[in-house]
Motif scaffolding. Structure first.
Motif, PDB file in Angstrom:
ATOM      1  N   GLU A 109     -32.904  14.952 -25.393  1.00 43.33           N
ATOM      2  CA  GLU A 109     -33.695  14.682 -26.467  1.00 43.33           C
ATOM      3  C   GLU A 109     -34.786  14.440 -26.104  1.00 43.33           C
ATOM      4  O   GLU A 109     -35.613  14.344 -24.906  1.00 43.33           O
ATOM      5  CB  GLU A 109     -33.227  13.445 -27.237  1.00 43.33           C
ATOM      6  CG  GLU A 109     -33.147  12.056 -26.268  1.00 43.33           C
ATOM      7  CD  GLU A 109     -32.380  11.042 -26.860  1.00 43.33           C
ATOM      8  OE1 GLU A 109     -31.730  11.296 -28.199  1.00 43.33           O
ATOM      9  OE2 GLU A 109     -32.428   9.793 -26.607  1.00 43.33           O
ATOM     10  N   ILE A 110     -35.926  14.500 -26.981  1.00 41.60           N
ATOM     11  CA  ILE A 110     -37.651  14.450 -27.147  1.00 41.60           C
ATOM     12  C   ILE A 110     -37.972  13.678 -28.103  1.00 41.60           C
ATOM     13  O   ILE A 110     -37.614  13.703 -29.296  1.00 41.60           O
ATOM     14  CB  ILE A 110     -38.271  15.923 -27.193  1.00 41.60           C
ATOM     15  CG1 ILE A 110     -37.877  16.750 -25.967  1.00 41.60           C
ATOM     16  CG2 ILE A 110     -39.689  15.585 -26.908  1.00 41.60           C
ATOM     17  CD1 ILE A 110     -38.313  18.150 -26.084  1.00 41.60           C
ATOM     18  N   ILE A 156     -32.670  12.672 -20.704  1.00 37.53           N
ATOM     19  CA  ILE A 156     -31.186  12.591 -21.080  1.00 37.53           C
ATOM     20  C   ILE A 156     -31.088  11.637 -22.249  1.00 37.53           C
ATOM     21  O   ILE A 156     -31.590  10.600 -22.203  1.00 37.53           O
ATOM     22  CB  ILE A 156     -30.520  11.961 -19.710  1.00 37.53           C
ATOM     23  CG1 ILE A 156     -30.816  12.627 -18.536  1.00 37.53           C
ATOM     24  CG2 ILE A 156     -29.008  11.601 -20.146  1.00 37.53           C
ATOM     25  CD1 ILE A 156     -30.120  14.120 -18.280  1.00 37.53           C
ATOM     26  N   ALA A 157     -30.513  12.139 -23.051  1.00 34.84           N
ATOM     27  CA  ALA A 157     -30.190  11.323 -24.388  1.00 34.84           C
ATOM     28  C   ALA A 157     -29.802   9.738 -24.036  1.00 34.84           C
ATOM     29  O   ALA A 157     -28.932   9.594 -23.564  1.00 34.84           O
ATOM     30  CB  ALA A 157     -29.410  11.964 -25.245  1.00 34.84           C
ATOM     31  N   GLY A 158     -30.414   8.781 -24.729  1.00 34.38           N
ATOM     32  CA  GLY A 158     -30.114   7.529 -24.650  1.00 34.38           C
ATOM     33  C   GLY A 158     -30.651   6.758 -23.427  1.00 34.38           C
ATOM     34  O   GLY A 158     -30.418   5.721 -23.070  1.00 34.38           O
ATOM     35  N   VAL A 197     -35.778  15.174 -17.684  1.00 41.20           N
ATOM     36  CA  VAL A 197     -35.145  16.475 -17.183  1.00 41.20           C
ATOM     37  C   VAL A 197     -36.043  16.645 -15.802  1.00 41.20           C
ATOM     38  O   VAL A 197     -35.195  16.834 -14.863  1.00 41.20           O
ATOM     39  CB  VAL A 197     -35.398  17.497 -18.152  1.00 41.20           C
ATOM     40  CG1 VAL A 197     -35.230  18.994 -17.753  1.00 41.20           C
ATOM     41  CG2 VAL A 197     -34.598  17.549 -19.467  1.00 41.20           C
ATOM     42  N   GLN A 198     -37.196  16.485 -15.732  1.00 41.01           N
ATOM     43  CA  GLN A 198     -37.977  16.770 -14.815  1.00 41.01           C
ATOM     44  C   GLN A 198     -37.650  15.917 -13.466  1.00 41.01           C
ATOM     45  O   GLN A 198     -37.635  16.252 -12.315  1.00 41.01           O
ATOM     46  CB  GLN A 198     -39.738  16.605 -14.856  1.00 41.01           C
ATOM     47  CG  GLN A 198     -40.095  15.484 -14.990  1.00 41.01           C
ATOM     48  CD  GLN A 198     -41.616  15.511 -15.486  1.00 41.01           C
ATOM     49  OE1 GLN A 198     -41.879  15.986 -16.580  1.00 41.01           O
ATOM     50  NE2 GLN A 198     -42.306  15.007 -14.620  1.00 41.01           N
ATOM     51  N   ASP A 199     -37.257  14.713 -13.655  1.00 41.69           N
ATOM     52  CA  ASP A 199     -36.588  13.988 -12.731  1.00 41.69           C
ATOM     53  C   ASP A 199     -35.384  14.620 -12.131  1.00 41.69           C
ATOM     54  O   ASP A 199     -35.098  14.558 -10.984  1.00 41.69           O
ATOM     55  CB  ASP A 199     -36.442  12.365 -13.260  1.00 41.69           C
ATOM     56  CG  ASP A 199     -37.337  11.584 -13.633  1.00 41.69           C
ATOM     57  OD1 ASP A 199     -38.406  12.031 -13.288  1.00 41.69           O
ATOM     58  OD2 ASP A 199     -37.246  10.994 -14.670  1.00 41.69           O
ATOM     59  N   ALA A 231     -26.735  19.855 -18.283  1.00 38.42           N
ATOM     60  CA  ALA A 231     -27.440  20.061 -19.328  1.00 38.42           C
ATOM     61  C   ALA A 231     -28.959  20.011 -19.125  1.00 38.42           C
ATOM     62  O   ALA A 231     -29.719  20.895 -19.470  1.00 38.42           O
ATOM     63  CB  ALA A 231     -27.224  19.136 -20.595  1.00 38.42           C
ATOM     64  N   ALA A 232     -29.392  19.175 -18.373  1.00 41.19           N
ATOM     65  CA  ALA A 232     -30.672  19.012 -17.760  1.00 41.19           C
ATOM     66  C   ALA A 232     -31.291  20.214 -17.275  1.00 41.19           C
ATOM     67  O   ALA A 232     -32.372  20.729 -17.361  1.00 41.19           O
ATOM     68  CB  ALA A 232     -31.019  17.779 -17.026  1.00 41.19           C
TER      69      ALA A 232
END
Length: 105
Positions: A11-12, A23-25, A30-32, A61-62
């Motif tokens: 999510e953004i 990551i949602a929640g 993602v970059q981490d 997913a990331a």
């Protein structure tokens, strides 16, 4: 009927993690995940071991999100590294200062 699965994992949100995909929640960007996987050589299972609050599906997913938007994510990683480098140059290390004072004292 098709289901957009990645939306369940990524999510953004403006104002959270600088509006970067995460990551949602969670506050894990993602970059981490990309840095841990590509630059630090951690496997998805190792990332999960260190961050058990996310799922293996979140990690994959990331990585899928990254591979779909490689230039965008790499630019974000480079911009963060550049910012950290500039900040480090502007902020003296307290440990280095103490060591310097001991040598001259």
């Amino acid at each position: 009927m098709s289901i957009a699965v990645i939306k369940e994992h990524i999510e953004i949100t403006p104002g959270i993690c600088g509006g970067k995909p995460r990551i949602a929640g969670h506050r894990i960007r993602v970059q981490d995940i990309v840095v841990w996987h590509e630059q630090m050589g951690m496997s998805p299972d190792e990332i999960l071991y260190h961050y058990p609050s996310i799922t293996l599906s979140d990690i994959y997913a990331a990585l899928a999100y990254y591979h779909d938007r490689r230039d965008e994510i790499r630019s974000a990683i480079e911009a963060d590294a550049e910012f950290a480098s500039k900040l480090k140059a502007q902020t003296p290390s307290l440990l280095q200062q103490k060591l310097k004072n001991r040598q001259h004292g």
